[in-house]
Design an enzyme around this catalytic site. Sequence first.
Site, PDB file in Angstrom:
ATOM      1  CG  ASP A 115      -1.616   1.271   1.476  1.00  0.00           C
ATOM      2  OD1 ASP A 115      -2.231   1.754   0.525  1.00  0.00           O
ATOM      3  OD2 ASP A 115      -1.541   1.805   2.599  1.00  0.00           O
TER       4      ASP A 115
ATOM      5  CB  THR B  73      -1.340   6.741   1.987  1.00  0.00           C
ATOM      6  OG1 THR B  73      -1.495   7.251   0.681  1.00  0.00           O
ATOM      7  CG2 THR B  73      -1.375   7.871   3.002  1.00  0.00           C
TER       8      THR B  73
ATOM      9  N   GLY C 238      -5.043   4.069  -3.942  1.00  0.00           N
ATOM     10  CA  GLY C 238      -6.215   4.762  -4.453  1.00  0.00           C
ATOM     11  C   GLY C 238      -5.888   6.163  -4.923  1.00  0.00           C
TER      12      GLY C 238
END
Length: 672
Positions: free
Chosen positions: A377, A379, A521
Amino acid sequence: MLLIHMMEHDHGSGGHVHRESGHGGGGHHDEHGHKRSDHVGHGHVLEFKRRFILSSLATIPVLILSPAVQQALNFRLRFPGSDLALMLLSLFIYLYGGKPFLKGMVEELKGKRPGMMTLVGIAITVAFFYSASTLLWGGKTFYWELATLIDVMLLGHYLEMRSVMGASKALEELAKLVPKEAHLITGEGLRDVPVESLKRGDLILVKPFETIPVDGVVRSGETSVDESMLTGESNPVYKGPGDQVIGGSVNLEGSIEVEVRKAGKESYLMQVLELVRRAQESKSRTQDLADRAALVLTIISLGVSAVTFLVWTALKAPAFALERAVTVMVTTCPHALGLAIPLVVAVSTSLSAKKGILIRNRNPFERAREARAVIFDKTGTLTEGRFQVTDVIPLTLDRDGLIELAASLESRSEHPIARAIASLGGGQEVEGFRAIPGKGVEGYVKGKHVMVVSPQLVEEMGLSWGREVQEAMDQGKTVVFVVVDGKLAGAIALADVIREESKGAVRALKEMGLKVYMLTGDNSKVARWVAESLELDGYFAEVLPHEKALKVRELRSEVGSVIMVGDGVNDAPALVEADVGVAIGAGTDVAIESADVILVKNDPRDVVGLIELSRKTYRKMVQNLLWATWYNAISIPLAAGAFYPLLLSPAAGAILMSISTVVVAVNAKMLR
């Protein structure tokens, strides 16, 4: 916090993917391991120790009275009733010392899974009743072989249990160090109360050099804290108002007031202990192989014993035949085989916990060694999860002047971007401060009208910017402009800064032969900047949380087994979909149900440590299985008399078996 608040911006529904073409592979996702029910308790360890001591004491007169021992040492000791005394002493050892094995044999036969206990139970039962029958019709006795076998087996089980318990001893000792009392702050002043009486919201005082008793948040005061025993972080960690502290860590400097968030069983330390216990009890996939090998060995042992008895009965006396049959059962007992996996599991689980790697499920942990790719991922995992200034671009003002005006103005705002800019300095008085909704702020600093605004408002004002500013925007960075008295004075670029540790983690993973990807995202520009900076093999951008699992499945079908590393919240579906789900975070909410492994620290490099430990653990398991198997392959023919007159006595077999057990235990400990 382990549950990191994500700052990603979701755009679109399909998600953009940018990656190099992967190798084809048939990735698969096994079910998690089931629990072991035979957890070792302190009482069991003491019981085996007590049985071993008393049985060993009873063995001394058994050895002295045994005719075979007297003959070997060339002395004779006989008195009226000596044969009966020998039988009664052996009966005590058989019933008291042999009880755990007899009970275990019954349980194994009831479960239709004969194994080590069955072998031992049959061996000592046959040896005792055959020897007892010689009181009626004479013959050679096996009392001393029976006694020494039980002693050796009791010692082996005691050492095994003590080793398994010792694996989590360090953590349990740490739990004992947590103070029993805390300094509760009340309206009347300080009051010492039992830690278990504290509840969420209570305020306590922690003085210098005291151990912090609970998980909580610093409300006032500043200090540095030693968290090395909990997280593996060797350097003292600064703590100020708003920072979280963990029960069990040590306050090194100033007094701090801490608001209680979690105490007792809910605390981080207690959850770590529980995770360690669960992982030790979790059924290892390699343990299944050992169980199957033990079952096969049991069948072989009983079969070879029967054949040995029949063959030697035909060739020699029944007593010799029985001795060979008993010896086969003694030497083929899969004690080392049963010890091979649990000891490695115990050591690796304890070792990983001390390094801040918490294993929730053994099977996925063991699969980590097979990984072909790691997906991170962005962040809060590869990046720090907060805005930082990356570029200050002066246009009509010098750098220091630009920072002074912008930081002074933004110090009046609570926006995350404003806080990042205000941290640069400033300090000038601001008059007429006003927020421009959605576009920025303005006010007067040193008599000048200063605006810190978005690109949209700058365009509306008819102002333009140069190439350097545009490059920062093309990298996906957030750019704000400083306008002084209507003229564009400069720009400030901000971004979620890449962790320094991420570069080392990616480099190390690639050196291990793995591909490294990113799943986020956030928009494609930001993702591309991070991916290029870290030299990733590829990235998925603008992916909605519910689509992340699909991207993991897609990549696994291309490259094979994958590890997903995320924060355990919006990454939960992806963590479950991956062959190994890894939650990464800083240390309080450790019980994330979607993750197989939890990394206590916000350090991507621990993923490297996880894979290395998985590989080394598996190697140790295989080494132990091979040692136990080869030992039996050599001992069975010797015990059966296949190389007659070269024979393996029951006592020699018991000694060799114990040596095998010790080698397996030492090899497991060498994992450290």
